[in-house]
Write an enzyme that holds these catalytic residues in place. Structure first.
Site, PDB file in Angstrom:
ATOM      1  N   CYS A 148       0.847  -1.184   0.000  1.00 54.01           N
ATOM      2  CA  CYS A 148       0.000   0.000   0.000  1.00 54.01           C
ATOM      3  C   CYS A 148       0.885   1.237   0.000  1.00 54.01           C
ATOM      4  O   CYS A 148       2.076   1.169  -0.265  1.00 54.01           O
ATOM      5  CB  CYS A 148      -0.906  -0.002   1.241  1.00 54.01           C
ATOM      6  SG  CYS A 148      -1.830  -1.544   1.484  1.00 54.01           S
ATOM      7  N   ARG A 152      -4.793   1.588  -0.444  1.00 51.60           N
ATOM      8  CA  ARG A 152      -4.740   0.136  -0.338  1.00 51.60           C
ATOM      9  C   ARG A 152      -4.605  -0.557  -1.691  1.00 51.60           C
ATOM     10  O   ARG A 152      -5.350  -0.267  -2.632  1.00 51.60           O
ATOM     11  CB  ARG A 152      -5.995  -0.375   0.369  1.00 51.60           C
ATOM     12  CG  ARG A 152      -5.928  -1.871   0.668  1.00 51.60           C
ATOM     13  CD  ARG A 152      -7.164  -2.372   1.364  1.00 51.60           C
ATOM     14  NE  ARG A 152      -7.012  -3.800   1.692  1.00 51.60           N
ATOM     15  CZ  ARG A 152      -8.021  -4.622   1.932  1.00 51.60           C
ATOM     16  NH1 ARG A 152      -9.267  -4.177   1.906  1.00 51.60           N
ATOM     17  NH2 ARG A 152      -7.787  -5.894   2.215  1.00 51.60           N
ATOM     18  N   ILE A 195      -4.220  -7.403  -1.113  1.00 52.13           N
ATOM     19  CA  ILE A 195      -3.490  -8.635  -1.372  1.00 52.13           C
ATOM     20  C   ILE A 195      -3.931  -9.744  -0.415  1.00 52.13           C
ATOM     21  O   ILE A 195      -4.148 -10.884  -0.829  1.00 52.13           O
ATOM     22  CB  ILE A 195      -1.964  -8.420  -1.226  1.00 52.13           C
ATOM     23  CG1 ILE A 195      -1.484  -7.297  -2.165  1.00 52.13           C
ATOM     24  CG2 ILE A 195      -1.206  -9.714  -1.473  1.00 52.13           C
ATOM     25  CD1 ILE A 195      -1.619  -7.590  -3.631  1.00 52.13           C
ATOM     26  N   ASN A 243       2.038  -0.338   5.459  1.00 48.91           N
ATOM     27  CA  ASN A 243       2.395  -0.682   4.083  1.00 48.91           C
ATOM     28  C   ASN A 243       3.310  -1.890   4.106  1.00 48.91           C
ATOM     29  O   ASN A 243       4.341  -1.869   4.776  1.00 48.91           O
ATOM     30  CB  ASN A 243       3.106   0.509   3.428  1.00 48.91           C
ATOM     31  CG  ASN A 243       3.727   0.161   2.089  1.00 48.91           C
ATOM     32  OD1 ASN A 243       3.285  -0.745   1.408  1.00 48.91           O
ATOM     33  ND2 ASN A 243       4.759   0.897   1.714  1.00 48.91           N
ATOM     34  N   GLY A 244       2.942  -2.947   3.384  1.00 42.22           N
ATOM     35  CA  GLY A 244       3.831  -4.093   3.287  1.00 42.22           C
ATOM     36  C   GLY A 244       3.114  -5.401   3.536  1.00 42.22           C
ATOM     37  O   GLY A 244       1.887  -5.502   3.427  1.00 42.22           O
ATOM     38  N   GLU A 245       3.886  -6.407   3.897  1.00 40.53           N
ATOM     39  CA  GLU A 245       3.350  -7.719   4.229  1.00 40.53           C
ATOM     40  C   GLU A 245       4.176  -8.319   5.366  1.00 40.53           C
ATOM     41  O   GLU A 245       5.411  -8.303   5.304  1.00 40.53           O
ATOM     42  CB  GLU A 245       3.416  -8.685   3.030  1.00 40.53           C
ATOM     43  CG  GLU A 245       2.792  -8.182   1.741  1.00 40.53           C
ATOM     44  CD  GLU A 245       1.274  -8.135   1.765  1.00 40.53           C
ATOM     45  OE1 GLU A 245       0.682  -8.565   2.778  1.00 40.53           O
ATOM     46  OE2 GLU A 245       0.686  -7.663   0.774  1.00 40.53           O
ATOM     47  N   ILE A 288      11.797  -9.369 -20.006  1.00 42.33           N
ATOM     48  CA  ILE A 288      11.830  -8.389 -21.094  1.00 42.33           C
ATOM     49  C   ILE A 288      13.176  -8.459 -21.789  1.00 42.33           C
ATOM     50  O   ILE A 288      14.170  -8.920 -21.228  1.00 42.33           O
ATOM     51  CB  ILE A 288      11.580  -6.955 -20.587  1.00 42.33           C
ATOM     52  CG1 ILE A 288      12.535  -6.606 -19.457  1.00 42.33           C
ATOM     53  CG2 ILE A 288      10.146  -6.774 -20.158  1.00 42.33           C
ATOM     54  CD1 ILE A 288      12.459  -5.170 -19.050  1.00 42.33           C
ATOM     55  N   SER A 293      10.739 -10.892  -6.815  1.00 38.56           N
ATOM     56  CA  SER A 293      11.954 -10.383  -7.435  1.00 38.56           C
ATOM     57  C   SER A 293      13.149 -10.967  -6.698  1.00 38.56           C
ATOM     58  O   SER A 293      13.102 -11.155  -5.482  1.00 38.56           O
ATOM     59  CB  SER A 293      11.975  -8.853  -7.364  1.00 38.56           C
ATOM     60  OG  SER A 293      13.136  -8.328  -7.959  1.00 38.56           O
TER      61      SER A 293
END
EC number: 6.3.5.4
Length: 567
Positions: A2, A44, A47, A68-70, A276, A349
Site C-alpha cells: 500500500c 490500499r 493482497i 504498508n507491506g506484508e 523483457i 523479485s
C-alpha cells in the site's frame, strides 16, 4: 502492499491531495483517520483479505495503524494472541494487536517488509517502523513544528507547510553515487527512516532508534553445513512469500538468483514468469530466461522493446522517482512491472542475493587492485580522477572511490558519505552493497517502478533470518555466489556456471547518438546543478573524448527531476 502518509494537525484537503498522488500504489481503496493532534492516511492495494473489513487506517483500543507491506508469518503470530478476537483475516489486524500486546518488541516477531505508522490516542505519540532491509520506503519531514511522513516524497511536498529547499549535501552525494544514500533526502529537513529503525514523535521532538543490525560474529561452520542451512532458509523464505489471496508471479532474468527461486517455486505451484528483452540483439539477454521457463514449465510472458520505447519513458521515470535517480535499469524494470501487472497483482523479485552472497565480480577484481593503489598513496597529488581517490590505505575510501561517478573535486563543495565500520576490504564492499546500494538504489528502483504499476513486489532473498545467516558466514563462503551456484546446479545444471549478468541499458550509445543534442541543450540551461557541480569541465571532457557518460547521465536525470519537482 500500500501507501501510507500523515502529519500532525488536521487538514482534510491535504489528506485528500496526498492520497490522490499516491493512488497508483494503492488503487483499490483509501481511508483517513483525523484528530486535532494527528491525521493518518492510507491507500490500499488489496493482497491479503480482499474485503472492506481490512480497510485502513485500522483502530483497536487506543491505537490506530496505517501500514504498508506484508508480514508473512502473521498466522503464526496470531497463535500467540489467543486472548484477542479477530474480525478480519488480514495481517494488519494481527500486527495491530501484536503491537497492542507487546509494544515495539512485537517487531522482532515480524518476517516481512513493512513501513508502519502507529498513533497512540492515549499518549498522543506517533511511532514509525521500517523493515530491516529497507524494502518499504518511509520518508519524513520535521522543521521543529511541522511533522509529515509518507511512503514517497511526492506526497510530502503537497503539505502546505513543506518548504521545498534543496539539500546540498544530499545532492552532492547523488552526483557522486547515482542515488541519494542513507538517511539523507533531496530536500532540507527531510529524511529517510533508516532500515531496521523506528521513530518516535511526541508532538515536539523526533527520536530515531535502531532495533536491528547485522550480526558481528562469524560462524564456525563447514561449507556443506552452510550450503544446507542456506537451502533450508531459502525454502522457508520462498514459501512465506507465496502467502497471498491473489496470484503470485515471478520476474525471471535467466540469471542464477531468479532461476533458483523459480526452480523451488514450481515444486509448490504453477507460476507465471515475466521477462523483457531488447529487439536489438546487441543488448538482448532474454533468451536464457525463456529457455529456463521452458525447462521448468512456467507460463512465460515476454516483452521485447527497442531504444525508442525506453527513451519515451524518461519523463515518466523522472516523475516516478521523486528524488534524482541515476540507475538506468529503472527503465526496463518499469516495463517488466507493467508487463507483470497485466497478469498478476504480486511478483517476486530476486534482488538481494548479490549483496548477501558476493555476486558482484568487480568487488573481487578491485580487491586484488587495492594493494597496488595503496602503494601509490604518496603520489596522490599527481594522480587524476578516480585513481586519486583509489590511492588510499582506507578500505572505506577505496570502496567509495570505485563508486564515484562525479568526483569530489568536481563538486563545488565536497560532502562525504557516512562511514561504515569494517576491518577487511571485502567486508567494506559487502557492507556498502547492503546498506547503501541495495537499500537506496536497487530496492528504491523496484519499489517505485512496481508501485507505479499497482504491482506488489516481494523480495524472497531478504528474509531477515537469511540475511543474518549470510552475514554470519566466513567471507570465503560468500565469493561469487558459490553457495547459490551449487544449489542451482542440483536443479538446473546448465545455468550454474553462468557469469553475473545485469540488464544492460546502452547509455553510452544513447548519449553519443540519439540523446546527445537533447541532453546537452537541457544541461546548458540554468539549473541548481551549477551551484553543486563543476558542470562545464565535465561537458568539455565529454565533447572532447566521448568519456564521462555516467556523469552526463546523472546530470541529465537530475535536470529531468528538477523540471518536474522544482518548478
Amino acid at each position: 502492499m500500500c501507501r501510507i502518509f500523515g502529519f500532525n494537525g488536521k487538514n482534510r484537503e491535504t489528506l485528500e491531495r496526498m492520497s490522490e498522488v499516491l493512488a497508483p500504489g494503492g488503487p483499490d481503496d483509501y481511508g483517513f483517520f483525523e484528530s486535532e493532534a494527528f491525521s493518518l492516511g492510507h491507500r490500499r492495494l488489496s493482497i491479503i483479505d480482499l474485503s472492506s473489513h481490512a480497510k485502513q487506517p485500522m483502530k483497536f483500543d487506543n491505537l490506530v495503524i496505517s501500514y504498508n507491506g506484508e508480514v508473512y508469518n502473521y498466522n503464526e503470530i496470531k497463535n500467540e494472541l489467543s486472548e484477542y478476537s479477530f474480525s478480519t483475516t488480514s495481517d494488519t489486524e494481527i500486527i495491530l494487536k501484536a503491537l497492542h500486546k507487546w509494544g515495539l518488541e512485537a517487531v522482532h516477531k515480524f518476517h516481512g517488509m513493512f513501513a508502519i505508522a502507529l498513533w497512540d490516542k492515549s499518549t498522543q505519540k506517533l511511532t514509525l517502523i521500517r523493515d530491516r532491509a529497507g524494502v518499504k520506503p518511509l520518508y519524513y519531514y520535521f522543521d521543529g513544528k511541522t511533522f509529515i511522513f509518507a511512503s514517497e516524497l511526492k506526497a510530502l511536498i503537497l503539505h502546505p507547510k513543506f518548504n521545498k529547499n534543496l539539500d546540498i549535501r544530499a545532492s552532492s552525494l547523488y552526483f557522486q553515487l547515482g542515488f541519494v544514500p542513507g538517511k539523507h533526502a533531496i530536500f532540507q529537513n527531510t529524511f529517510k527512516l533508516l532500515p531496521g529503525h523506528y521513530l518516535l514523535f511526541d508532538g515536539k521532538s523526533v527520536v530515531t532508534k535502531e532495533y536491528w543490525k547485522l550480526p558481528q560474529k562469524k560462524l564456525a561452520i563447514s561449507y556443506e553445513e552452510a550450503k544446507e542451512q542456506t537451502r533450508a532458509l531459502l525454502q522457508k523464505s520462498f514459501a512465506y512469500r507465496l502467502v497471498s489471496d491473489v496470484e503470485v508471479g515471478l520476474f525471471l532474468s535467466g540469471g542464477i538468483d531468479s532461476s533458483l527461486l523459480a526452480s523451488y517455486l514450481v515444486k509448490k505451484r504453477n507460476i507465471k514468469t515475466f521477462t523483457i528483452g531488447f529487439k536489438d540483439e546487441r543488448f538482448n539477454e532474454a533468451k536464457i530466461a525463456a529457455q529456463t521457463a521452458k525447462i521448468l514449465g512456467t507460463k512465460h510472458y515476454e516483452l521485447y522493446f527497442d531504444v525508442d520505447d525506453l527513451l519515451q519513458l524518461l519523463p515518466k521515470i523522472a516523475e516516478i522517482f521523486d528524488e534524482p535517480f541515476g540507475d538506468s535499469s529503472a527503465l526496463p524494470t518499469y516495463l517488466v512491472a507493467k508487463l507483470a501487472r497485466e497478469h498478476v497483482k504480486v511478483a517476486l523479485s530476486a534482488d538481494g542475493a548479490d549483496e548477501l552472497f558476493g555476486g558482484y565480480p568487480l568487488n573481487f577484481k578491485n580487491q586484488k587492485r587495492f594493494f597496488f593503489y595503496k602503494m601509490l598513496r604518496f603520489l596522490r597529488p599527481f594522480l587524476r580522477k578516480k585513481r586519486k581517490y583509489m590511492a588510499t590505505k582506507s578500505f572505506w575510501e577505496y570502496k567509495l572511490a570505485l563508486r564515484y561517478r562525479i568526483y569530489p573535486d568536481e563538486l563545488q563543495e565536497e560532502f562525504l558519505l557516512d562511514v561504515l565500520e569494517c576491518d577487511e576490504l571485502l567486508e567494506c564492499m559487502f557492507l556498502f552493497d547492503f546498506h547503501y546500494f541495495l537499500a537506496d538504489d536497487v530496492l528504491v528502483k523496484v519499489d517505485r517502478t512496481t508501485m507505479a504499476n499497482s504491482l506488489e513486489a516481494r523480495e524472497p532473498y531478504l528474509d531477515h533470518d537469511l540475511i543474518e545467516f549470510a552475514f554470519s558466514l566466513p567471507l570465503a563462503y560468500r565469493h561469487h555466489k558459490q553457495i547459490l551456484r551449487d544449489l542451482l546446479y542440483e536443479e538446473l545444471p546448465h545455468l550454474a556456471k553462468l557469469p553475473k549478468q545485469g540488464f544492460s541499458v546502452p547509455i553510452k550509445y544513447w548519449l553519443r547518438n540519439e540523446l546527445k543534442e537533447q541532453v546537452l541543450d537541457l544541461l546548458h540551461t540554468p539549473s541548481a546543478i551549477d551551484s553543486i557541480v563543476k558542470k562545464d569541465t565535465i561537458i568539455k571532457e565529454f565533447l572532447r573524448s566521448g568519456k564521462r557518460t555516467n556523469a552526463i547521465w546523472l546530470m541529465y536525470m537530475f535536470r529531468l527531476w528538477e523540471e518536474r519537482y522544482m518548478q
